[in-house]
Write an enzyme that holds these catalytic residues in place. Structure first.
Site, PDB file in Angstrom:
ATOM      1  N   ASP A 217      -2.869   4.993   4.735  1.00 54.99           N
ATOM      2  CA  ASP A 217      -3.794   3.981   5.254  1.00 54.99           C
ATOM      3  C   ASP A 217      -4.586   4.469   6.478  1.00 54.99           C
ATOM      4  OD1 ASP A 217      -4.614   1.077   5.374  1.00 54.99           O
ATOM      5  OD2 ASP A 217      -3.672   1.220   7.349  1.00 54.99           O
ATOM      6  N   GLU A 281      -6.840   6.874   2.409  1.00 54.23           N
ATOM      7  CA  GLU A 281      -7.784   5.750   2.522  1.00 54.23           C
ATOM      8  C   GLU A 281      -8.533   5.954   3.827  1.00 54.23           C
ATOM      9  OE1 GLU A 281      -8.777   1.348   3.627  1.00 54.23           O
ATOM     10  OE2 GLU A 281      -7.520   2.716   4.728  1.00 54.23           O
TER      11      GLU A 281
END
Ligand code: BGC
Length: 544
Positions: A217, A281
């Site tokens: 993330d 990401e």
């Protein structure tokens, strides 16, 4: 539920699959735990709920699930504010529930990918409690602390993505701390090798429990410029200006080159576990080069998540060819991962104009994503054609939307519960009122209804995923040709002598398909397409 047709399953391990590891060209199904299935009637989805429905996911034909955060958290950012990286939040269940989920997924032939949130944690994490307690405790440098300017104001002009200054005053320590997201999500200081070691140990904890990979993330936010220089004003005049963050070129608060060394360490760890998959990401189309760099060569992550489609206002042939051309099949270039939808972006069918041809458009976009070179991620409910639910202000949960209301679109509308059945008030998701409404239009698209209807989008989605699995050219073939003229896109992919060509009509008027005779036999005709003509959102697949 019937077992998956073995002829359509690509062998899971790299060795069996020959030249390609299992994840190369894989389709991945994203599960947002709060909204997938509630097993204990509290209105919030949980891990046993997921486990109980994994046969549905396996039946879609996907290779893997990506499960969004289920870790211990005060849930201010719905799990992306982690208070214990090695724990399961009681709302979602227990570690044993997680182990059971992994075991069931593996028994069904599904790989399990989980989120790793390394950029920040919850301010309730014990690391932050220790760090803020003094300037000389063992974790004093685990977060990004800085003195105020002489006039007492924050150290520089950096802005949080969610709203306001990226600095929060902490009276205990008498310093500001840095946060890219909520003030309750202090940024971990990844310049500190001890922090890196600890985070890698977190990764090892989950790999030891059997997970097959990570969606890593917010990679762009892992490291800031330690000089703490001010960001310059935004150079792009077209940039949407809803939040303070949008008024700057965010070059100093994020994207430090040291991030790539850390990614190499993450990859080193996952490689110890064999056939694992890691995807970065990064976020934002403005970070294209950084995104590509995360997956460059063979030492960084296996793939990076392209954001080209997630926030695009329009789906065009130019967008598709441009995105694919950004990831050429040349040595050293990484392998992309594509998504049209996720838990952060508005549902695509509500975002992209379909000129009244909703049903055709839904089939069209599923065929299109399955045609792309790279990995593909389908977000739960995408296979049903779920729409963005209109959430009134009183029910908004998304912390970003609450801060910027009504100028940014709430993420809640894409996070609504999955409708399992039309026969129950809450779609069979829960026995009590869910944390977000199911939405009437979406309820009508419930899984039970679509499963029984051979012409449903759900059954079409299975067909497209299985087609991609069965045809090596579609699953991992190179792009021989991606050209477009007006609304017509021609995409040819090739692998080991197999050549597959898709023709897509992106418009609402019928167009001539051109000379298809040389392109081979028809394998698939979507929305009434023929060799001669492509109706609105028609698509034709030929092999030859
Ligand atoms: C997640 C968001 C989250 C943010 C901050 C993103 O990458 O997808 O849902 O709000 O990170 O953790």
């Amino acid at each position: 539920m019937a077992d998956r047709d073995p002829s359509l399953i690509i062998p899971a391990s790299g060795a069996e699959a020959g030249a390609h590891p299992w994840w190369y060209g894989a389709s991945i199904y994203q599960i947002y735990p709060r909204s997938f299935m509630d097993s204990n009637g509290d209105g919030i989805g949980d891990l046993p709920g997921i486990t109980s429905k994994l046969d549905y996911v396996a039946d879609l034909g996907v290779d893997a699930i990506w499960v969004s955060p289920f870790y211990t958290s005060p849930m201010l950012d719905f799990g992306y504010d982690v208070a214990e990286f090695r724990g399961v939040d009681p709302i979602f269940g227990t570690l044993e529930d997680f182990d059971a989920l992994v075991a069931r997924a593996h028994a069904l032939g599904l790989k399990v990918i989980i989120d790793q949130v390394y950029s920040h944690c919850s301010m309730q994490h014990r690391w932050f409690a220790e760090s803020r307690s003094s300037r000389d405790n063992p974790k004093a440098d685990w977060f990004v602390w800085a003195d105020p300017k002489p006039d007492g104001t924050p150290p520089n002009n950096w802005q949080s993505i969610f709203s306001g200054s990226a600095w929060q005053w902490d009276a205990r320590r008498g310093q500001f701390y840095f946060h890219n997201f909520l003030p309750e999500q202090p940024d971990l200081n990844l310049h500190n090798p001890e922090v890196q070691d600890e985070l890698l140990d977190v990764g090892r904890f989950w790999l030891d429990r059997g997970v097959d990979g990570f969606r890593v993330d917010a990679v762009l936010h892992f490291m800031h410029d330690p000089s703490l220089a001010d960001n310059p004003p935004a150079s792009d005049p077209d940039k949407m200006r809803a939040r303070g963050h949008d008024f700057q070129d965010n070059i100093h608060n994020q994207g430090h080159p040291g991030i790539f060394k850390f990614l190499e360490r993450v990859r080193g760890l996952t490689d110890e576990y064999g056939a694992t998959f890691t995807v970065a990401e990064v976020g934002g189309t403005g970070a294209r080069d950084f995104t590509k760099a995360c997956a460059e060569g063979d030492k960084r992550l296996n793939s990076a998540y392209g954001f080209d489609f997630l926030y695009a206002n329009k789906l065009t042939p130019e967008l598709v060819c441009g995105a694919l051309q950004d990831w050429p099949d040349t040595p050293g270039t990484g392998w992309p991962t594509w998504a049209f939808e996720n838990h952060d972006a508005p549902r695509a069918v509500s975002r992209w104009d379909h000129g009244g041809h909703r049903d055709e458009f839904l089939r069209f976009k599923l065929a299109l994503i399955c045609a792309l070179r790279g990995n593909i991620i389908l977000y739960q409910g995408e296979e049903l054609g779920l729409e963005q639910v209109d959430i009134p202000y009183e029910l908004v949960q998304d912390p970003e939307a609450l801060r910027n209301w009504p100028l940014t679109l709430s993420r809640d509308g894409a996070r609504t519960p999955l409708p399992w059945t039309t026969q129950s008030e809450f779609g069979g998701f829960s026995e009590s009122e869910p944390w977000l409404p199911v939405g009437e239009t979406n309820l009508a698209q419930a899984i039970d209804r679509q499963s029984e209807d051979s012409t449903s989008l759900l059954n079409f989605a299975k067909q497209m995923i299985n087609l991609r699995n069965a045809k090596p050219a579609l699953r991992h073939g190179r792009i021989e040709d991606c050209t477009h003229q007006g609304d017509l896109l021609q995409l040819t992919r090739e692998e080991g002598g197999q050549r597959m060509t898709w023709l897509f009509n992106f418009g609402t008027t019928e167009i001539a398909a051109g000379s298809t005779a040389t392109l081979g036999e028809i394998v698939e005709a979507v929305n009434g397409a023929t060799r001669e003509k492509l109706p609105p959102f028609g698509a034709l697949l030929l092999e030859g």
